[in-house]
Structure formats: C-alpha cells, structure tokens
Design an enzyme around this catalytic site. Structure first.
Site, PDB file in Angstrom:
ATOM      1  N   PHE A  51       1.141  -1.221   0.092  1.00 15.22           N
ATOM      2  CA  PHE A  51       0.135   0.130   0.055  1.00 15.22           C
ATOM      3  C   PHE A  51       0.909   1.298   0.186  1.00 15.22           C
ATOM      4  O   PHE A  51       0.932   1.815  -0.934  1.00 15.22           O
ATOM      5  CB  PHE A  51      -1.122  -0.165   1.181  1.00 15.22           C
ATOM      6  CG  PHE A  51      -1.495   1.245   1.587  1.00 15.22           C
ATOM      7  CD1 PHE A  51      -2.207   1.852   0.737  1.00 15.22           C
ATOM      8  CD2 PHE A  51      -1.515   1.493   3.154  1.00 15.22           C
ATOM      9  CE1 PHE A  51      -2.833   3.233   1.396  1.00 15.22           C
ATOM     10  CE2 PHE A  51      -2.200   2.747   3.511  1.00 15.22           C
ATOM     11  CZ  PHE A  51      -2.911   3.491   2.634  1.00 15.22           C
ATOM     12  N   ASP A  85       9.792  -6.465  -3.775  1.00 18.99           N
ATOM     13  CA  ASP A  85       8.821  -6.990  -3.160  1.00 18.99           C
ATOM     14  C   ASP A  85       8.855  -8.859  -3.292  1.00 18.99           C
ATOM     15  O   ASP A  85       8.819  -9.233  -4.572  1.00 18.99           O
ATOM     16  CB  ASP A  85       7.347  -6.251  -3.370  1.00 18.99           C
ATOM     17  CG  ASP A  85       6.434  -6.477  -2.383  1.00 18.99           C
ATOM     18  OD1 ASP A  85       5.922  -5.342  -1.881  1.00 18.99           O
ATOM     19  OD2 ASP A  85       5.868  -7.623  -1.935  1.00 18.99           O
ATOM     20  N   THR A  94       2.474  -9.924   1.206  1.00 17.41           N
ATOM     21  CA  THR A  94       1.254  -9.116   1.691  1.00 17.41           C
ATOM     22  C   THR A  94       1.140  -8.214   0.413  1.00 17.41           C
ATOM     23  O   THR A  94      -0.157  -7.536   0.533  1.00 17.41           O
ATOM     24  CB  THR A  94       1.335  -8.340   2.951  1.00 17.41           C
ATOM     25  OG1 THR A  94       2.370  -7.729   3.030  1.00 17.41           O
ATOM     26  CG2 THR A  94       1.185  -9.557   4.062  1.00 17.41           C
ATOM     27  N   SER A  99       7.650  -5.266   4.937  1.00 12.11           N
ATOM     28  CA  SER A  99       7.042  -5.876   6.243  1.00 12.11           C
ATOM     29  C   SER A  99       5.450  -5.961   6.045  1.00 12.11           C
ATOM     30  O   SER A  99       4.698  -5.132   5.542  1.00 12.11           O
ATOM     31  CB  SER A  99       7.425  -5.136   7.321  1.00 12.11           C
ATOM     32  OG  SER A  99       6.698  -5.489   8.523  1.00 12.11           O
ATOM     33  N   TYR A 150       5.530  -7.746  15.550  1.00  9.94           N
ATOM     34  CA  TYR A 150       5.478  -6.336  15.019  1.00  9.94           C
ATOM     35  C   TYR A 150       6.136  -5.461  15.922  1.00  9.94           C
ATOM     36  O   TYR A 150       7.072  -4.696  15.450  1.00  9.94           O
ATOM     37  CB  TYR A 150       4.070  -6.116  14.757  1.00  9.94           C
ATOM     38  CG  TYR A 150       4.159  -4.791  13.500  1.00  9.94           C
ATOM     39  CD1 TYR A 150       4.565  -4.879  12.240  1.00  9.94           C
ATOM     40  CD2 TYR A 150       3.410  -3.827  13.884  1.00  9.94           C
ATOM     41  CE1 TYR A 150       4.655  -3.960  11.372  1.00  9.94           C
ATOM     42  CE2 TYR A 150       3.398  -2.579  12.953  1.00  9.94           C
ATOM     43  CZ  TYR A 150       3.856  -2.733  11.797  1.00  9.94           C
ATOM     44  OH  TYR A 150       3.805  -1.838  10.831  1.00  9.94           O
ATOM     45  N   LYS A 182      10.022  -3.836  15.044  1.00 11.67           N
ATOM     46  CA  LYS A 182      10.258  -2.549  14.542  1.00 11.67           C
ATOM     47  C   LYS A 182      10.736  -1.667  15.597  1.00 11.67           C
ATOM     48  O   LYS A 182      11.714  -1.023  15.491  1.00 11.67           O
ATOM     49  CB  LYS A 182       8.808  -1.753  14.591  1.00 11.67           C
ATOM     50  CG  LYS A 182       7.852  -2.345  13.525  1.00 11.67           C
ATOM     51  CD  LYS A 182       8.500  -1.707  11.924  1.00 11.67           C
ATOM     52  CE  LYS A 182       7.645  -2.027  10.834  1.00 11.67           C
ATOM     53  NZ  LYS A 182       8.065  -1.749   9.423  1.00 11.67           N
ATOM     54  N   ARG A 216      -7.757  -3.889   8.240  1.00 10.29           N
ATOM     55  CA  ARG A 216      -7.516  -2.731   8.818  1.00 10.29           C
ATOM     56  C   ARG A 216      -9.138  -2.331   9.210  1.00 10.29           C
ATOM     57  O   ARG A 216      -9.760  -2.391   8.277  1.00 10.29           O
ATOM     58  CB  ARG A 216      -6.862  -1.721   8.285  1.00 10.29           C
ATOM     59  CG  ARG A 216      -5.470  -2.129   8.552  1.00 10.29           C
ATOM     60  CD  ARG A 216      -4.370  -1.021   7.675  1.00 10.29           C
ATOM     61  NE  ARG A 216      -3.036  -1.211   7.990  1.00 10.29           N
ATOM     62  CZ  ARG A 216      -2.289  -1.487   6.998  1.00 10.29           C
ATOM     63  NH1 ARG A 216      -2.617  -1.941   5.790  1.00 10.29           N
ATOM     64  NH2 ARG A 216      -0.905  -1.588   7.537  1.00 10.29           N
TER      65      ARG A 216
HETATM   66  N1  UDP Z   1     -11.412  -2.713  14.807  1.00 10.53           N
HETATM   67  C1  UDP Z   1     -12.670  -2.980  15.218  1.00 10.53           C
HETATM   68  N2  UDP Z   1     -13.352  -3.763  14.173  1.00 10.53           N
HETATM   69  C2  UDP Z   1     -12.784  -4.149  12.985  1.00 10.53           C
HETATM   70  C3  UDP Z   1     -11.417  -4.113  13.060  1.00 10.53           C
HETATM   71  C4  UDP Z   1     -10.835  -3.313  13.796  1.00 10.53           C
HETATM   72  O1  UDP Z   1     -13.434  -2.332  15.887  1.00 10.53           O
HETATM   73  O2  UDP Z   1     -13.565  -4.734  12.287  1.00 10.53           O
HETATM   74  C5  UDP Z   1     -10.658  -1.943  15.960  1.00 10.53           C
HETATM   75  C6  UDP Z   1      -9.534  -2.696  16.625  1.00 10.53           C
HETATM   76  O3  UDP Z   1      -9.905  -3.303  17.579  1.00 10.53           O
HETATM   77  C7  UDP Z   1      -8.503  -1.518  16.924  1.00 10.53           C
HETATM   78  C8  UDP Z   1      -8.899  -0.348  15.857  1.00 10.53           C
HETATM   79  O4  UDP Z   1     -10.272  -0.878  15.478  1.00 10.53           O
HETATM   80  O5  UDP Z   1      -9.070  -0.950  18.238  1.00 10.53           O
HETATM   81  C9  UDP Z   1      -7.733  -0.294  14.771  1.00 10.53           C
HETATM   82  O6  UDP Z   1      -7.502  -1.364  14.233  1.00 10.53           O
HETATM   83  P1  UDP Z   1      -6.496  -1.698  13.184  1.00 10.53           P
HETATM   84  O7  UDP Z   1      -6.535  -3.284  12.991  1.00 10.53           O
HETATM   85  O8  UDP Z   1      -6.977  -0.882  11.933  1.00 10.53           O
HETATM   86  O9  UDP Z   1      -5.170  -1.005  13.467  1.00 10.53           O
HETATM   87  P2  UDP Z   1      -4.430  -0.748  14.867  1.00 10.53           P
HETATM   88  O10 UDP Z   1      -4.608   0.514  15.295  1.00 10.53           O
HETATM   89  O11 UDP Z   1      -5.222  -1.529  15.965  1.00 10.53           O
HETATM   90  O12 UDP Z   1      -3.032  -1.525  14.503  1.00 10.53           O
END
Ligand code: UDP
Length: 324
Positions: free
Chosen positions: A12, A32, A36, A86, A156, A160, A197
């Site tokens: 991305f 790459d 992913t 990554s 992760y 990092k 995400r």
């Molecule tokens: N989250 C959620 N529903 C989803 C996916 C994620 O409520 O379907 C929440 C997740 O638990 C986190 C926040 O959204 O608190 C952001 O999640 P993401 O995986 O995008 O990234 P993070 O900031 O956790 O690395």
C-alpha cells in the site's frame, strides 16, 4: 539518473511512494516478494512508467547482488533506500509473524549494508506500534512506550523497535544519518482488501450491508491519516537533515464507535452495528504528538471525512476488478 530504492514496493504505502518518485522523473527500483504486497500495484506502475520502474520479485532478506549489478551497469545514483517491506496490518503480521520479524531485522540489515556501498541514506518505516498500549496521549517521540514483549502484537512491535535500535547503533558506529519515521494509522486506495484494517473492513461491510464489527466497547481511539498526506510527510522527512525518529500521521482523534457511525453515514448504509470481543493487547488509545514534524513543515490537509470520501470513490472505481 537519480534513483530511489523502495522495498515493499507492491504494498500500500510502498506503491504510493514509488508513484511519487516516478512522477518526479526518478528511476525507481522496487523490491517485493508478494507476501502481503499485490501484483496489481506493480502492474499499475509498470504500465504507466515502463522502464523507469525496475522491479525485483525477491525477499529483502536475500542477497541484493542482482540489484547492485543493475545499479552499477546503468550508472544509477541511489538517493534514498526506503525500507517499507513488512507485513503491517494486525491479521497479516500475526499470520506472518516470523517473516515480519525477519524483514525488520535481517532485511533492514541488508538495506543498511547495501546503503553503505551506495553511500546513501535509508529511511526506515517504523510505526506507532512501538508505543504499544500507550499510557500517555498524545505520544511524543520521547515516549518509550508500554509494550508487551511476549504476546499477540509483539512480533511487529518488537521487530520495529529492534529496527530502530539497529539504526541507532549503525548511525553511531558509522557516523551515518539513516532516518526513522513512525507511521500512525493510514488509509487510502490500494490497501490490501484482505488486510483487516478497521476503515477498510468497515467500509467493505457497509457496502455489502453486513454488520459493522466493533471490537470491544468501541471506546478505544485512533487517529487516521489519508495516504497522500502521509507520503508528502515521508518525502519531506527524507529530504530534510533530520534523522531522529519522527511521528507522521494526523492528530485528530476518533473513537472506533464514532468511526463506525461516520462510515455508515458516508456510505449511506443500512448496516447494523455488531459488538465483538476485543483482541488481546489492542491499544486503548493512540494519537501522534506532531510537534517535531512541524520542523519539516508537515501539514496533513485531508479531514477524515474528505479522506473517507476519496476511499469510497476508489471502492466504486475498482468495484469491477475487486470483489469487496
Ligand atoms: N477494529 C474494530 N473492528 C474491526 C477491525 C478493527 O473495532 O473490524 C478496531 C481494533 O480493535 C482497533 C482499531 O479498530 O482498536 C484499529 O484497528 P486496526 O486493525 O485498523 O489497527 P491498529 O490501530 O489496531 O493497529
């Protein structure tokens, strides 16, 4: 010819970074292994920029001799190496935990050794996850974090953190100025549709009229940055004299439950909200202190609303190619 090397170029952020430099007339060498990353991101750039985009399908942990040979055969001058290879979303790095640790340790070391030969600067894509589940908010770069070293996110977070420590030690030993950017939650076109995400997932759910899944109470907070703003910040940092870790993202903070409502509204969806279990070690709050980034005149311009609308547009445009 001015050249940049981008590892993770099918990903991305990597693909957006490549596109910026290709548009600016550079030769871009992308690397790459599609763990992913996505083939369509490579094809898009190859079709548009032809021979100015050179692509290596390889793991960044493997030998870079072929890359070095191409560079010397064509008298290319490498201005920067951006190490972005990554897995980066929670489900992806959990699935590829060992590969994630390798890319940010062995892979980064490989980039540093390569840069030593090329006499160039590495910019390492670090993350807001190095702050773990932060106990202060917003998080300035001086905050050491609150990280579980043995848990679901540690592959992760700690990889990092190791990467940052490696750059610190390398800079000290060799008097170099390799840089580190700490990237906060970012969204936009070309995200991997399987990466889980939150913004992407909720938008997919809303467009299918499926329930929007909120993990936990939805009281946890995040700050979301539109990809074009983040890329502008990365370029400014790379071109500056700064090499200390710098936060990049957007300062406005939102609760996940409010994000769900906003996505419902923008997509005009009749999806319901469904509350699910909170995954372990999910940070309760995250927002960048952007004071340091003011030094490079970094100003994100997209509001969450305008960014979400652009993402939605991309969903509609790519609807025929992608089954979201
Ligand atoms: N989250 C959620 N529903 C989803 C996916 C994620 O409520 O379907 C929440 C997740 O638990 C986190 C926040 O959204 O608190 C952001 O999640 P993401 O995986 O995008 O990234 P993070 O900031 O956790 O690395």
């Amino acid at each position: 010819m001015k050249t940049v090397v981008v590892t993770g170029s099918a990903g991305f952020l990597g693909s957006h970074l490549c596109e910026y430099y290709l548009n600016s007339g550079y030769i871009v060498i992308g690397i790459d292994n599609f763990l992913t990353g996505q083939i369509q991101n490579v094809e898009l750039l190859k079709n548009k920029f032809k021979d100015n985009y050179i692509f290596f399908d390889q793991n960044i942990c493997d030998s870079l001799t072929d890359l070095e040979n191409i560079i010397s055969a064509n008298n290319l001058v490498v201005e920067f190496v951006f190490h972005f290879a990554s897995a980066a979303s929670v489900p992806h790095y959990q699935k590829y935990s060992l590969e994630t640790m390798a890319a940010n340790s062995t892979g980064l070391l490989n980039c540093l050794e390569f840069s030593q030969k090329m006499k160039t600067r590495v910019i390492f894509a670090s993350t807001s996850e190095i702050y773990g589940d932060p106990q202060i908010s917003p998080q300035p770069e001086s905050y050491w974090g609150h990280v579980n070293p043995y848990g679901e996110r540690s592959c992760y977070d700690e990889a990092k953190r190791y990467g940052e420590a490696l750059i610190y030690s390398w800079n000290k030993r060799y008097c170099t100025q390799h840089g580190i950017i700490r990237i906060f939650n970012t969204y936009g076109p070309r995200m991997n549709l399987d990466d889980g995400r939150v913004i992407l997932r909720m938008m997919q759910q809303a467009l299918k009229n499926e329930p929007l899944t909120i993990y936990g109470s939805g009281e946890q907070t995040r700050s979301f940055c539109y990809v074009d703003d983040l890329i502008a910040g990365i370029i400014k940092y790379a071109q500056s004299d700064h090499f200390l870790p710098m936060n990049l993202g957007r300062a406005e903070t939102i609760k996940i439950r409010d994000l769900a409502l906003q996505i419902q509204k923008i997509t005009n969806s009749s999806s319901k909200i469904e509350f699910c279990n909170l995954p372990s070690d999910d940070p309760n709050q995250r927002t960048p202190d952007l004071t340091f980034s003011e030094k490079i005149k970094y100003v994100p311009t997209h509001s969450l609303e305008s960014g979400l609308k652009k993402l939605l547009e991309w969903f509609h445009i790519s609807k025929d190619q992608n089954d979201y």
